[in-house]
Scaffold this motif. Structure first.
Motif, PDB file in Angstrom:
ATOM      1  N   GLU A   1     -33.032-117.563  33.119  1.00 52.84           N
ATOM      2  CA  GLU A   1     -31.895-117.306  34.002  1.00 52.84           C
ATOM      3  C   GLU A   1     -32.157-117.819  35.413  1.00 52.84           C
ATOM      4  OE1 GLU A   1     -31.260-113.134  33.621  1.00 52.84           O
ATOM      5  OE2 GLU A   1     -30.165-113.316  31.716  1.00 52.84           O
TER       6      GLU A   1
ATOM      7  N   GLU B   1     -29.256-104.409  21.093  1.00 51.21           N
ATOM      8  CA  GLU B   1     -28.119-104.859  21.904  1.00 51.21           C
ATOM      9  C   GLU B   1     -28.585-105.812  23.000  1.00 51.21           C
ATOM     10  OE1 GLU B   1     -29.452-100.742  23.324  1.00 51.21           O
ATOM     11  OE2 GLU B   1     -29.018-101.724  21.393  1.00 51.21           O
ATOM     12  N   TRP B   2     -29.791-105.605  23.518  1.00 51.87           N
ATOM     13  CA  TRP B   2     -30.323-106.526  24.527  1.00 51.87           C
ATOM     14  C   TRP B   2     -30.665-107.870  23.887  1.00 51.87           C
ATOM     15  CZ3 TRP B   2     -34.744-109.356  25.286  1.00 51.87           C
ATOM     16  CH2 TRP B   2     -34.895-109.936  26.561  1.00 51.87           C
TER      17      TRP B   2
ATOM     18  N   GLU C   1     -29.311-109.241  21.327  1.00 51.13           N
ATOM     19  CA  GLU C   1     -28.058-109.948  21.035  1.00 51.13           C
ATOM     20  C   GLU C   1     -27.453-110.526  22.307  1.00 51.13           C
ATOM     21  OE1 GLU C   1     -23.703-109.163  18.893  1.00 51.13           O
ATOM     22  OE2 GLU C   1     -25.132-107.519  19.140  1.00 51.13           O
ATOM     23  N   ALA C   2     -27.411-109.730  23.372  1.00 48.88           N
ATOM     24  CA  ALA C   2     -26.815-110.201  24.628  1.00 48.88           C
ATOM     25  C   ALA C   2     -27.593-111.378  25.203  1.00 48.88           C
ATOM     26  CB  ALA C   2     -26.773-109.055  25.639  1.00 48.88           C
ATOM     27  N   ALA C   3     -28.918-111.407  24.985  1.00 46.30           N
ATOM     28  CA  ALA C   3     -29.751-112.492  25.501  1.00 46.30           C
ATOM     29  C   ALA C   3     -29.747-113.714  24.600  1.00 46.30           C
ATOM     30  CB  ALA C   3     -31.183-111.997  25.696  1.00 46.30           C
ATOM     31  N   GLY C   4     -29.084-113.615  23.454  1.00 44.15           N
ATOM     32  CA  GLY C   4     -29.026-114.743  22.534  1.00 44.15           C
ATOM     33  C   GLY C   4     -30.357-115.039  21.865  1.00 44.15           C
TER      34      GLY C   4
END
Length: 312
Positions: free
Chosen positions: A151, A16-17, A19-22
């Protein structure tokens, strides 16, 4: 500048991390007899496959994402979506993935202009393949740091320099649950690092080796009787390193089974509390399928970046 990050599926970070980070994934294929699974970091698929076929896991064959498919992935997608991509691989000493990516990179950098121009991008494209020099949980340190720097709007050269610095200062420690499995697997791979005597005594006396990976080199650093005391010693080592100061605010854990089993191990709660006190973010995940077939179900790994130290 649009910065992309690519890892292979041996990298032990929560799906899930990722995916969230692309983050883009290079999958590893695992074959046990006639059964095959492409590792896309799906914990339930991994656990189901191991439960169904794990008794033959030591004879599994793993296939790294091939160079031609890496080339296609970049030319079809990544040279359009990003201006600079970091491809962070499992230790070159343990897998073909790094060499495949490096081989593909030459063709990518020679052929990217046409698809990129067709998509309306006139600026150059750059790609850097970096050997993490790590396995399992230790491989997660570089992607997390790359995302933090992205980021923070760090430049590509700044990110590259930092990642290359950390690659040589990352550590993984591991405790296998079944030394007999590990010996069978290393023999299948042609690696004689776990001897017959060690496997026999380990099984008879329940001695668990503590293994270590640093700068691409792996080997034992200790031994403890019983899996739970060995896991406790691993957590205690990590607690000491956190207190002394890590080089990134990141600690990664992976386990070759259900995570609730790992969370019930002695001193796990102490480790999590210590990380919280020192501002260290903890990432937990089920071990990758390729990792599990190489070291056996039930293995525990922990990764971090730190100054040189002795395991005590």
């Amino acid at each position: 500048m649009r910065i992309g990050i690519v890892v292979d599926s041996a990298c032990d970070l929560p799906p899930e991390w990722l995916e969230a980070a692309g983050i883009v994934l290079l999958p590893v294929t695992v074959r046990i007899g006639d059964a095959e699974l492409v590792d896309l970091r799906d914990p339930q698929a991994t656990l189901g496959f191991i439960q169904a076929h794990g008794e033959r896991g030591h004879s599994a064959e793993t296939a790294a994402f091939p160079a031609d498919r890496i080339k296609s992935l970049f030319l079809d997608q990544l040279v359009i979506d990003y201006d600079y991509v970091f491809c962070l691989t499992v230790a070159r000493s343990r897998s073909q993935i790094h060499d495949n990516a490096a081989h593909a990179s030459y063709a990518i950098l020679n052929e990217y202009r046409q698809p990129r121009s067709a998509a309306g991008h006139a600026t150059p494209f750059s790609l850097r393949v970096i050997d993490s020099q790590q396995v399992f949980a230790g491989q997660g340190i570089l992607p997390v740091e790359a995302v933090r720097l992205r980021e923070a709007e760090a430049s590509a050269p700044e990110i590259r320099s930092r990642l290359e610095f950390l690659a040589g200062r990352s550590y993984t420690y591991m405790v296998p649950r079944d030394l007999g499995y590990l010996r069978a697997r290393t023999r299948h791979r042609g690696d004689r690092s776990v001897s017959l005597l060690a496997a026999t005594l380990g099984g008879a006396l329940d001695i668990k080796p503590i293994l270590h990976c640093h700068q691409g080199e792996t080997g034992p650093v200790g031994k403890v009787r019983g899996f739970e005391p060995a896991a406790q010693k691993l957590f205690d080592c990590a607690i000491e390193r956190v207190r002394e100061g890590l080089l990134t605010p990141t600690l990664c854990l992976s386990y070759g089974g259900e995570l609730d089993v790992m969370r019930a191990l002695p001193h796990y709660d102490r480790l999590i509390g210590t990380c919280r006190e020192h501002g260290i973010e903890v990432f937990e995940t089920v071990m990758s399928l390729s990792g599990m077939v190489n070291v056996g179900p039930g293995a525990l790994t922990i990764g971090f970046a730190a100054p040189p130290h002795a395991f005590v």
